[in-house]
Design a protein around this motif. Structure first.
Motif, PDB file in Angstrom:
ATOM      1  N   ILE A   3       0.865  -1.175   0.000  1.00  0.00           N
ATOM      2  CA  ILE A   3       0.000   0.000   0.000  1.00  0.00           C
ATOM      3  C   ILE A   3       0.903   1.226   0.000  1.00  0.00           C
ATOM      4  CG2 ILE A   3      -1.669   1.290   1.355  1.00  0.00           C
ATOM      5  CD1 ILE A   3      -2.335  -1.520   2.612  1.00  0.00           C
ATOM      6  N   ILE A   4       0.621   2.147  -0.884  1.00  0.00           N
ATOM      7  CA  ILE A   4       1.417   3.380  -0.868  1.00  0.00           C
ATOM      8  C   ILE A   4       0.495   4.596  -0.933  1.00  0.00           C
ATOM      9  CG2 ILE A   4       3.419   2.364  -2.026  1.00  0.00           C
ATOM     10  CD1 ILE A   4       2.481   3.867  -4.590  1.00  0.00           C
ATOM     11  N   VAL A   5       1.025   5.722  -0.484  1.00  0.00           N
ATOM     12  CA  VAL A   5       0.331   6.973  -0.715  1.00  0.00           C
ATOM     13  C   VAL A   5       1.358   7.975  -1.204  1.00  0.00           C
ATOM     14  CG1 VAL A   5       0.541   7.570   1.728  1.00  0.00           C
ATOM     15  CG2 VAL A   5      -1.026   8.840   0.302  1.00  0.00           C
ATOM     16  N   VAL A   6       0.989   8.689  -2.245  1.00  0.00           N
ATOM     17  CA  VAL A   6       1.822   9.777  -2.754  1.00  0.00           C
ATOM     18  C   VAL A   6       0.907  10.986  -2.865  1.00  0.00           C
ATOM     19  CG1 VAL A   6       3.281  10.612  -4.623  1.00  0.00           C
ATOM     20  CG2 VAL A   6       3.214   8.161  -4.106  1.00  0.00           C
ATOM     21  N   GLY A   7       1.355  12.105  -2.338  1.00  0.00           N
ATOM     22  CA  GLY A   7       0.480  13.263  -2.442  1.00  0.00           C
ATOM     23  C   GLY A   7       1.104  14.517  -1.891  1.00  0.00           C
ATOM     24  N   LEU A   8       0.323  15.562  -1.883  1.00  0.00           N
ATOM     25  CA  LEU A   8       0.773  16.808  -1.285  1.00  0.00           C
ATOM     26  C   LEU A   8      -0.421  17.439  -0.579  1.00  0.00           C
ATOM     27  CD1 LEU A   8      -0.572  18.882  -3.467  1.00  0.00           C
ATOM     28  CD2 LEU A   8       1.556  18.541  -4.687  1.00  0.00           C
ATOM     29  N   SER A   9      -0.125  18.296   0.392  1.00  0.00           N
ATOM     30  CA  SER A   9      -1.210  18.916   1.139  1.00  0.00           C
ATOM     31  C   SER A   9      -0.826  20.344   1.475  1.00  0.00           C
ATOM     32  CB  SER A   9      -1.478  18.143   2.422  1.00  0.00           C
ATOM     33  OG  SER A   9      -0.418  18.370   3.326  1.00  0.00           O
ATOM     34  N   ALA A  64       8.674   1.288  -7.725  1.00  0.00           N
ATOM     35  CA  ALA A  64       8.066   1.476  -9.037  1.00  0.00           C
ATOM     36  C   ALA A  64       6.708   2.159  -8.881  1.00  0.00           C
ATOM     37  CB  ALA A  64       7.904   0.126  -9.729  1.00  0.00           C
ATOM     38  N   GLY A  65       5.990   1.784  -7.857  1.00  0.00           N
ATOM     39  CA  GLY A  65       4.675   2.370  -7.598  1.00  0.00           C
ATOM     40  C   GLY A  65       4.778   3.864  -7.359  1.00  0.00           C
ATOM     41  N   TYR A  66       5.754   4.257  -6.505  1.00  0.00           N
ATOM     42  CA  TYR A  66       5.972   5.683  -6.250  1.00  0.00           C
ATOM     43  C   TYR A  66       6.169   6.429  -7.563  1.00  0.00           C
ATOM     44  CZ  TYR A  66       6.810   5.132  -1.181  1.00  0.00           C
ATOM     45  OH  TYR A  66       6.682   4.908   0.156  1.00  0.00           O
ATOM     46  N   ALA A  67       7.036   5.866  -8.413  1.00  0.00           N
ATOM     47  CA  ALA A  67       7.364   6.518  -9.674  1.00  0.00           C
ATOM     48  C   ALA A  67       6.135   6.658 -10.570  1.00  0.00           C
ATOM     49  CB  ALA A  67       8.463   5.721 -10.389  1.00  0.00           C
ATOM     50  N   ARG A  68       5.338   5.567 -10.644  1.00  0.00           N
ATOM     51  CA  ARG A  68       4.134   5.597 -11.494  1.00  0.00           C
ATOM     52  C   ARG A  68       3.163   6.681 -11.004  1.00  0.00           C
ATOM     53  NH1 ARG A  68       7.028   3.697 -13.499  1.00  0.00           N
ATOM     54  NH2 ARG A  68       7.522   1.616 -14.284  1.00  0.00           N
TER      55      ARG A  68
END
Lengths: 460, 267
Positions: A3-9, A64-68
């Motif tokens: 499980i990953i989360v990539v984002g900004l707030s 790889a997930g982070y990059a995608r």
């Protein structure tokens, strides 16, 4: 499978970046389809509000997930490159990702800690993901858990109870004087922004009668229409004071508009019914001597701000409680995730079968009485054969699906069919050394950024 | 039996008082549940004490002052539980329970005697019950008055502390004050009338101006004035709070008057 989360707030990116990334509701579905089309992305949920844009995903490989996902985010807006985004992004995986989702849902990560809109926004984002089949077993469970955790935080801590804006503090104070705002009358003096907000809050909290007076009679009429109230002539509003239970004063006048004797007279006419006066104007418009009059309660902007500061302090204290609660809940989810892995399930399945076989054999042997050793081994062989043949198909399927996208589905199904979660939990592999704390994100909402309760996530 | 129940009640009310006072000063809401639970059990035990005592002496147990005080304490807790059930104002318990405990203790401290009722006094329990229930109304008004003054003071001085957070809105307290007097006043009126009739039977005159009767009448006139003042000239809010606190002092003087008379039967 991770499980990953990539984002900004609002904590990591200025509004210029956030507004470019924000995905309008109408395009959410399409964006999700694009996200899930990336190789290695199994599930996805996209949370886009004016204070945050975040992608929660289940991926084959973390890096790889982070990059995608970063690629996906950069694609949302033409003028943004992936590199430009990097300084604003945060990346979490595993327990930290889960902890982050829970904190966001529980409004611990919000600009106004404890506000409730984010939960609705998360629900909406989840609905869209469901509708587009972007979320699967894992994210479904995760988001549902996040929603229930948020509700738990809400009921078990006082994080959302206290007013954290000046205009709302006025409502809170009013409720300490009047138990039922429904039969109270508000007199709005002047058209100051804060007083208008306070009036709005009061109306939302039940006040039905509003009187309005402004120096410029035109804007009084306009406000009267907006609040469904009655305009009162400005030069004689002091005489109407006794009609009002709550007076909201916010004008640009440089002198006292309401004098001590006006209030004294009003209290007398009101037969000592309490009157609540709020002076949000600077310079003040209500004579401070009013505070010495019995049954008149005067609060100025400093009093309200002090109240807000106290409440913020209190919310911060409650946030600590909420963090501990979230830690527990992350544990629960990690446990569940572990159970979804194939190997422990195969082991559990075997053990379960073995247990049943042994128990049944013991019972039958007892009843059969004297059996020769050969007869015994025949009976035992029979039992083993039935159990193994029955299990064989399931075990093979589990093993072959272990690497496929639907692995967790099969595992979940197997666990339910064979009732493995009720069995003794010995098969659940736990790693005692693994830290399961949620993400410690430094600092809370900047108090300066928030001037009223209106500043909430959904406003833009 | 009744003594055992009374001891248990005292212990439970004491525990309830401690929990309620702790609740007053702490942020925890859980404490109020414990306090309420203990109080409710105490109330049941108190009821059992009254009922067993009643079967023991064969009539409503109001033969002596200490029993009247015990009944007063019981009715006070009853009213509190009623208000609590309806309005969920836990903090009321922090003020009422100490009062209930105090009156129960004073009942226990007084000498226990079971005076045989003279035939003419057999109906005296009606007088005592009514007066006591009236007094319960004034006691609740007194408590509401104190709470009002505290909340008023906190709002005026802008001290938004734990107490401020827990106390109910001012107008609720003012209404509780008014309704308590509205409940207490007619009961006291009937109590005085039945008391006068009892006195007529016992001593041949309705009124003989002993301290108890005098203070009862003064109390009656006072509360009448308080009620009228609210309607006519707006004696409400802070003034009503002050007045009911003073009024209750009068009530306590009446009680002392009864004790000073130095005998059990009340009439």
């Amino acid at each position: 499978m991770d499980i990953i989360v990539v984002g900004l707030s609002h904590k990591t990116a200025p509004v210029e970046v956030r507004e470019k990334l924000a995905v309008p509701d109408s395009r959410l579905g399409e964006a999700l389809c694009r996200l899930c089309a990336y190789q290695g992305v199994k599930e996805g949920v996209l949370l886009s509000t004016c204070n945050r844009v975040e992608v929660y995903a289940v991926v084959d490989q973390v890096e790889a997930g982070y990059a995608r996902v970063q690629e996906f985010l950069a694609d949302i807006h033409l003028s943004l490159s992936s590199e430009q985004l990097t300084p604003h992004l945060y990346w979490y995986t595993g327990d930290r990702a889960i902890g982050h989702l829970f904190r966001v849902a529980a409004s611990l990560d919000s600009m106004v800690v404890g506000e409730s809109q984010i939960l609705g926004q998360l629900k909406d984002a989840f609905e869209v993901a469901l509708a587009h089949k972007a979320s699967g077993v894992i994210l479904n469970k995760l988001v549902k858990k996040a929603i229930s955790v948020a509700k738990r935080v809400r009921t078990e801590t006082r994080i959302a109870e206290m007013a954290v804006s000046v205009s709302y503090a006025a409502v809170e104070l009013a409720k300490k004087i009047f138990s039922n705002l429904g039969d109270k009358t508000v007199l709005l003096v002047g058209a100051g922004e804060m007083a208008k907000l306070a009036a709005q809050h009061l109306i939302r909290n039940g006040v039905r009668r509003v009187m309005i007076t402004t120096r410029d009679s035109h804007s009084a009429l306009e406000l009267a229409k907006r609040f469904n109230g009655v305009p009162v002539p400005f030069d004689e509003f002091q005489r109407e004071l006794s009609e009002a239970d709550i007076v909201l004063c916010s004008t640009g006048a440089a002198h006292y508009l309401i004098r001590s004797e006006d209030v004294q007279r009003a209290v007398r006419q009101r037969m000592n019914r309490p009157i609540f006066l709020i002076d949000i104007s600077v310079p003040r418009n209500i004579d401070p001597a009013v505070k010495d009059i019995d049954n008149a309660f005067l609060f100025d902007i400093d009093d309200l701000e002090m109240r807000v500061e106290q409440n913020r302090e209190e919310r911060r204290r409650e946030a600590g409680k909420a963090e501990r609660l979230i830690e527990q809940e992350v544990d629960v989810i990690l446990h569940w995730l572990k159970s979804l892995e194939v190997t422990p399930t195969i082991l559990a399945l075997r053990r379960r079968a073995e247990e049943i076989k042994r128990a049944e054999l013991e019972r039958s042997m007892g009843r059969l009485g004297h059996l020769s050793p050969e007869e015994r081994s025949v009976v035992e062989g029979l039992a083993s054969a039935i159990v193994n043949k029955l299990l064989h198909g399931s075990l093979v399927t589990l093993k072959t699906e272990a690497e496929s996208a639907g692995a967790s589905l099969f595992v979940e199904a197997a666990r339910r069919f064979f009732n493995l979660d009720d069995a003794p939990a010995a098969d659940r592999v736990t790693e005692p050394g693994r830290p399961v704390r949620p993400v410690p994100v430094a600092g809370y909402a900047d108090p300066e950024q928030e001037s009223s309760e209106q500043v909430q996530e959904k406003d833009s | 039996m009744p003594v055992m129940f009374l001891m248990a009640t005292m212990g439970l009310y004491l525990a309830g008082t401690v929990f309620f006072l702790a609740y007053l000063l702490r942020r925890s809401e859980a404490l109020s549940k414990v306090a309420l639970g203990v109080t409710a059990i105490g109330f049941l035990s108190h009821t059992a004490a009254l009922v067993t005592r009643m079967t023991e002496v064969g009539h409503v147990p109001f033969t002596s002052f200490d029993e009247a005080m015990s009944f007063f304490s019981w009715a006070l807790v009853l009213v509190f539980l009623g208000v609590e059930l309806r309005h969920r104002i836990h903090v009321l318990g922090s003020f009422i329970l100490p009062l209930a405990l105090l009156s129960l203790l004073s009942a226990a401290a007084l000498p226990k005697e079971v005076p045989t009722l003279e035939p003419v006094l057999r109906t005296v329990w009606v007088h005592v019950t009514l007066s006591m229930l009236g007094t319960v109304g004034f006691a609740v008004a007194f408590v509401a008055g104190i709470m009002y003054l505290i909340q008023d003071g906190l709002l005026k001085s802008k001290r938004f502390n734990v107490l401020y957070a827990k106390l109910p809105p001012l107008d609720f307290l003012d209404r509780l004050n008014q309704q308590s007097i509205l409940m207490g006043f007619p009961l006291l009126t009937l109590g005085i009338i039945t008391g006068a009739i009892s006195a007529e039977f016992a001593r041949g005159s309705y009124l003989n101006w002993n301290p108890e009767q005098t203070w009862a009448l003064v109390t009656w006139v006072f509360y009448f004035a308080v009620l009228m003042g609210r309607i006519t000239v707006g004696w409400r809010a802070k003034r009503a709070a002050y007045l009911t606190i003073i009024g209750f002092a009068g009530v306590i003087l009446t009680f002392i008057g009864v004790v000073v008379k130095g005998h059990g039967p009340v009439a």
